[in-house]
Scaffold this active site. Sequence first.
Site, PDB file in Angstrom:
ATOM      1  N   ARG A  72     -10.256   4.781  -4.954  1.00  0.00           N
ATOM      2  CA  ARG A  72     -10.065   3.609  -3.859  1.00  0.00           C
ATOM      3  C   ARG A  72     -10.613   4.241  -2.491  1.00  0.00           C
ATOM      4  O   ARG A  72      -9.885   5.006  -1.838  1.00  0.00           O
ATOM      5  CB  ARG A  72      -8.522   3.315  -3.754  1.00  0.00           C
ATOM      6  CG  ARG A  72      -7.942   2.799  -4.699  1.00  0.00           C
ATOM      7  CD  ARG A  72      -6.480   2.288  -4.251  1.00  0.00           C
ATOM      8  NE  ARG A  72      -5.854   0.985  -5.077  1.00  0.00           N
ATOM      9  CZ  ARG A  72      -5.109   1.198  -6.259  1.00  0.00           C
ATOM     10  NH1 ARG A  72      -4.648   2.526  -6.641  1.00  0.00           N
ATOM     11  NH2 ARG A  72      -4.627   0.142  -6.761  1.00  0.00           N
TER      12      ARG A  72
ATOM     13  N   ARG B 153     -15.076   2.801  -6.714  1.00  0.00           N
ATOM     14  CA  ARG B 153     -15.014   1.498  -6.137  1.00  0.00           C
ATOM     15  C   ARG B 153     -15.515   1.261  -4.745  1.00  0.00           C
ATOM     16  O   ARG B 153     -15.296   2.141  -3.923  1.00  0.00           O
ATOM     17  CB  ARG B 153     -13.786   0.881  -6.148  1.00  0.00           C
ATOM     18  CG  ARG B 153     -13.704  -0.398  -5.824  1.00  0.00           C
ATOM     19  CD  ARG B 153     -12.324  -0.986  -6.007  1.00  0.00           C
ATOM     20  NE  ARG B 153     -11.366  -0.668  -4.985  1.00  0.00           N
ATOM     21  CZ  ARG B 153      -9.934  -0.963  -5.208  1.00  0.00           C
ATOM     22  NH1 ARG B 153      -9.603  -1.786  -6.063  1.00  0.00           N
ATOM     23  NH2 ARG B 153      -9.203  -0.333  -4.131  1.00  0.00           N
TER      24      ARG B 153
ATOM     25  N   CYS C 255      -7.169  -1.386 -14.405  1.00  0.00           N
ATOM     26  CA  CYS C 255      -6.789  -0.285 -13.326  1.00  0.00           C
ATOM     27  C   CYS C 255      -5.474  -0.627 -12.458  1.00  0.00           C
ATOM     28  O   CYS C 255      -5.184   0.025 -11.394  1.00  0.00           O
ATOM     29  CB  CYS C 255      -7.960   0.418 -12.519  1.00  0.00           C
ATOM     30  SG  CYS C 255      -8.932  -1.028 -11.628  1.00  0.00           S
TER      31      CYS C 255
ATOM     32  N   ASN D 217      -3.278  -6.184  -9.967  1.00  0.00           N
ATOM     33  CA  ASN D 217      -2.348  -6.290  -8.770  1.00  0.00           C
ATOM     34  C   ASN D 217      -3.038  -7.479  -8.242  1.00  0.00           C
ATOM     35  O   ASN D 217      -2.024  -8.461  -7.809  1.00  0.00           O
ATOM     36  CB  ASN D 217      -2.650  -5.195  -7.942  1.00  0.00           C
ATOM     37  CG  ASN D 217      -2.117  -3.677  -8.445  1.00  0.00           C
ATOM     38  OD1 ASN D 217      -1.323  -3.893  -9.521  1.00  0.00           O
ATOM     39  ND2 ASN D 217      -2.734  -2.649  -8.037  1.00  0.00           N
ATOM     40  N   ASP D 218      -4.207  -7.718  -7.733  1.00  0.00           N
ATOM     41  CA  ASP D 218      -4.617  -8.847  -7.234  1.00  0.00           C
ATOM     42  C   ASP D 218      -4.682 -10.070  -8.251  1.00  0.00           C
ATOM     43  O   ASP D 218      -4.298 -11.121  -7.698  1.00  0.00           O
ATOM     44  CB  ASP D 218      -5.969  -8.541  -6.588  1.00  0.00           C
ATOM     45  CG  ASP D 218      -5.938  -7.991  -5.213  1.00  0.00           C
ATOM     46  OD1 ASP D 218      -5.100  -8.303  -4.523  1.00  0.00           O
ATOM     47  OD2 ASP D 218      -6.437  -6.748  -5.050  1.00  0.00           O
TER      48      ASP D 218
ATOM     49  N   GLU E 134     -10.475  -9.289 -10.689  1.00  0.00           N
ATOM     50  CA  GLU E 134      -9.159  -9.504 -10.115  1.00  0.00           C
ATOM     51  C   GLU E 134      -9.111 -10.944  -9.451  1.00  0.00           C
ATOM     52  O   GLU E 134      -7.726 -11.005  -8.996  1.00  0.00           O
ATOM     53  CB  GLU E 134      -8.990  -8.172  -9.100  1.00  0.00           C
ATOM     54  CG  GLU E 134     -10.036  -8.158  -8.152  1.00  0.00           C
ATOM     55  CD  GLU E 134      -9.940  -7.005  -7.145  1.00  0.00           C
ATOM     56  OE1 GLU E 134      -8.811  -6.326  -7.026  1.00  0.00           O
ATOM     57  OE2 GLU E 134     -10.773  -6.476  -6.569  1.00  0.00           O
TER      58      GLU E 134
ATOM     59  N   HIS F 168       0.821  -1.219  -0.054  1.00  0.00           N
ATOM     60  CA  HIS F 168      -0.047   0.022  -0.107  1.00  0.00           C
ATOM     61  C   HIS F 168       0.764   1.246  -0.048  1.00  0.00           C
ATOM     62  O   HIS F 168       0.581   2.175  -0.635  1.00  0.00           O
ATOM     63  CB  HIS F 168      -0.844  -0.135   1.265  1.00  0.00           C
ATOM     64  CG  HIS F 168      -2.345   0.562   0.897  1.00  0.00           C
ATOM     65  ND1 HIS F 168      -3.403   0.037   1.610  1.00  0.00           N
ATOM     66  CD2 HIS F 168      -2.654   1.278   0.090  1.00  0.00           C
ATOM     67  CE1 HIS F 168      -4.330   0.485   1.255  1.00  0.00           C
ATOM     68  NE2 HIS F 168      -4.067   1.416   0.364  1.00  0.00           N
TER      69      HIS F 168
HETATM   70  C1  PEP Z   1      -5.886  -4.515  -8.191  1.00  0.00           C
HETATM   71  O1  PEP Z   1      -5.987  -5.109  -7.511  1.00  0.00           O
HETATM   72  O2  PEP Z   1      -5.196  -4.228  -9.544  1.00  0.00           O
HETATM   73  C2  PEP Z   1      -6.542  -2.946  -7.971  1.00  0.00           C
HETATM   74  C3  PEP Z   1      -6.413  -2.050  -8.807  1.00  0.00           C
HETATM   75  O3  PEP Z   1      -6.801  -2.869  -6.557  1.00  0.00           O
HETATM   76  P1  PEP Z   1      -6.176  -2.513  -5.419  1.00  0.00           P
HETATM   77  O4  PEP Z   1      -4.648  -2.511  -5.811  1.00  0.00           O
HETATM   78  O5  PEP Z   1      -6.752  -1.377  -4.661  1.00  0.00           O
HETATM   79  O6  PEP Z   1      -6.364  -3.719  -4.679  1.00  0.00           O
HETATM   80 MG    MG Z   2      -7.436  -5.283  -5.853  1.00  0.00          MG
END
Ligand code: PEP
Ligand code: MG
Length: 530
Positions: free
Chosen positions: A287, A321, A489, A441-442, A419, A182
Amino acid sequence: MPQAVEHHGRPASPGLAAGPLVFLDRPRETRRASGDPAREREALLSAIAESIEAIRALADRAGGDAADILEFQVAMLEDETLAAPAIARIAASIDAVTAWTETIAAQIGDYESSDDEYFRARAADLRDLRDEVARRLCGEAEVALPEGAILTGEDVTPSRFLSVDWSRGGGIALFAGSPSSHVAMLARSRGVPMIVGLGALDLSDHQAAIVDAYAGRVILSPRDEHLSEYETARSDEAGRTGIEGEAALRPASTKDGVPVSVMINVAGPEELDRLDPAICDGIGLVRTEFLFHHGVPDEETQFRAYRRILEWAAPKPVVLRTLDAGGDKPIPGLTIDGESNPFLGTRGIRLCLARPDIFRIQLRAMARAAVHGNAKIMLPMVTVPAEIDQAAALLDEVVAQLAAEGIRHARPPLGIMVEVPAVAVVPDLFARAAFFSIGSNDLTQYVTAAARDVGAVSALVDPGHPAVVALVARVVDAGLRLGIDVSLCGDMGGDPRHIPALMAAGLRSVSVAPPQVGRTKLAIAAADSQ
Ligand code: PEP
Ligand code: MG
């Protein structure tokens, strides 16, 4: 002056910085006690007053989410019951520093043993305050970091990051940490150079460093030749930044002229104050968990924040979101404690559906704000189609309530993050969603079975893995077939190395951290559409 030493880690947020090294866990100076309880009491009270003033000034400068955290610390310090036991200890002839640190240590212990996660999380604030006041008692007056400071240590918390005024330059060089954490995300969105995973460094005697967060290189005690190399790299970077700044203002298209939408990811309205809406085609991800730093915000607070974001972007779209708490984003008092693997636990839409009391408030605030712009609502961590149905039913319910109460509102389209691999593998089953936004990312951490916040496996969390790219292509194809808009995203979209693969997969919309817009558009311009 010690010899220059070079160390290598992983780039977490690109950029260059040079400046004084500041250790995140600095040893305390010692202080000679006066032996007079009246003078000790006076010293403690003035150290507290000075701390309040300094933290408040920092909050005024920082604004937004950072200000919230700092104002909360001010409120704690202003509460006289906090220092009362220390004053009593001083009256019993204990010196001010010992009285203060013992008092706060006892309170930290109380907070840490609380059953309520919210209070346990406050222990970190108390630790900050303990050190802040103790530093002042010891005559270490400087609270604000020296200009351009390079923060170094094991890891850095989001609140420590947010308390720094990064507009004066500086960077971060961590022994541990992960590029997917984060804090790394915050660093990228604020353009702060950051390197993680340097391993335990011997920093003794080193006073200054150069951080090259493009190459993942840190030079401790740099010599003149390093500094002149750095200056050259900085001026190249300034040239590139100028080119990127110009590119950011132009619409994006591939080398063969296919238009691509480039939107931005934001974590709160204050980030927008310094941005020109002309750089983007909308906001592809808000976010909203950043509103929940100190527990659950009320409907009015959420409404105001969403409205500000929508008005900034109007008439361009804004994807709000719903709360994505859990995983690496715990929310005190809300997320579930003690799960063996929080990334596979009650996070995102799972938590919202488990707590409809909180989810309804957020949906109401979003539906009310929707009349002030072009809003869309997006559900994170969707795994089965029924979650969309349940969220849609709740949204319909709050919309009906708002209508009955005569409150202005609109019902935004409801889309989903893609995700969780279960969605990316069979996207057709989720055709009831109004849009798809790939959370790379996830998706990457779940496909590679490598946690995004564990430094030791960070090399495996690679969105360029052919399995991730294949899933992106699969979702894009499904979107074309089903007539559903697809965007991406996750951070993959803001990394120029992945743009050719994304364009070849047929993706025509990305949403990236604001400082990455220019370089993303340049990478798109250099890529073929297939
Ligand atoms: C992701 O998971 O790619 C995403 C955009 O959400 P976060 O990074 O907030 O989990
Ligand atoms: Mg995510």
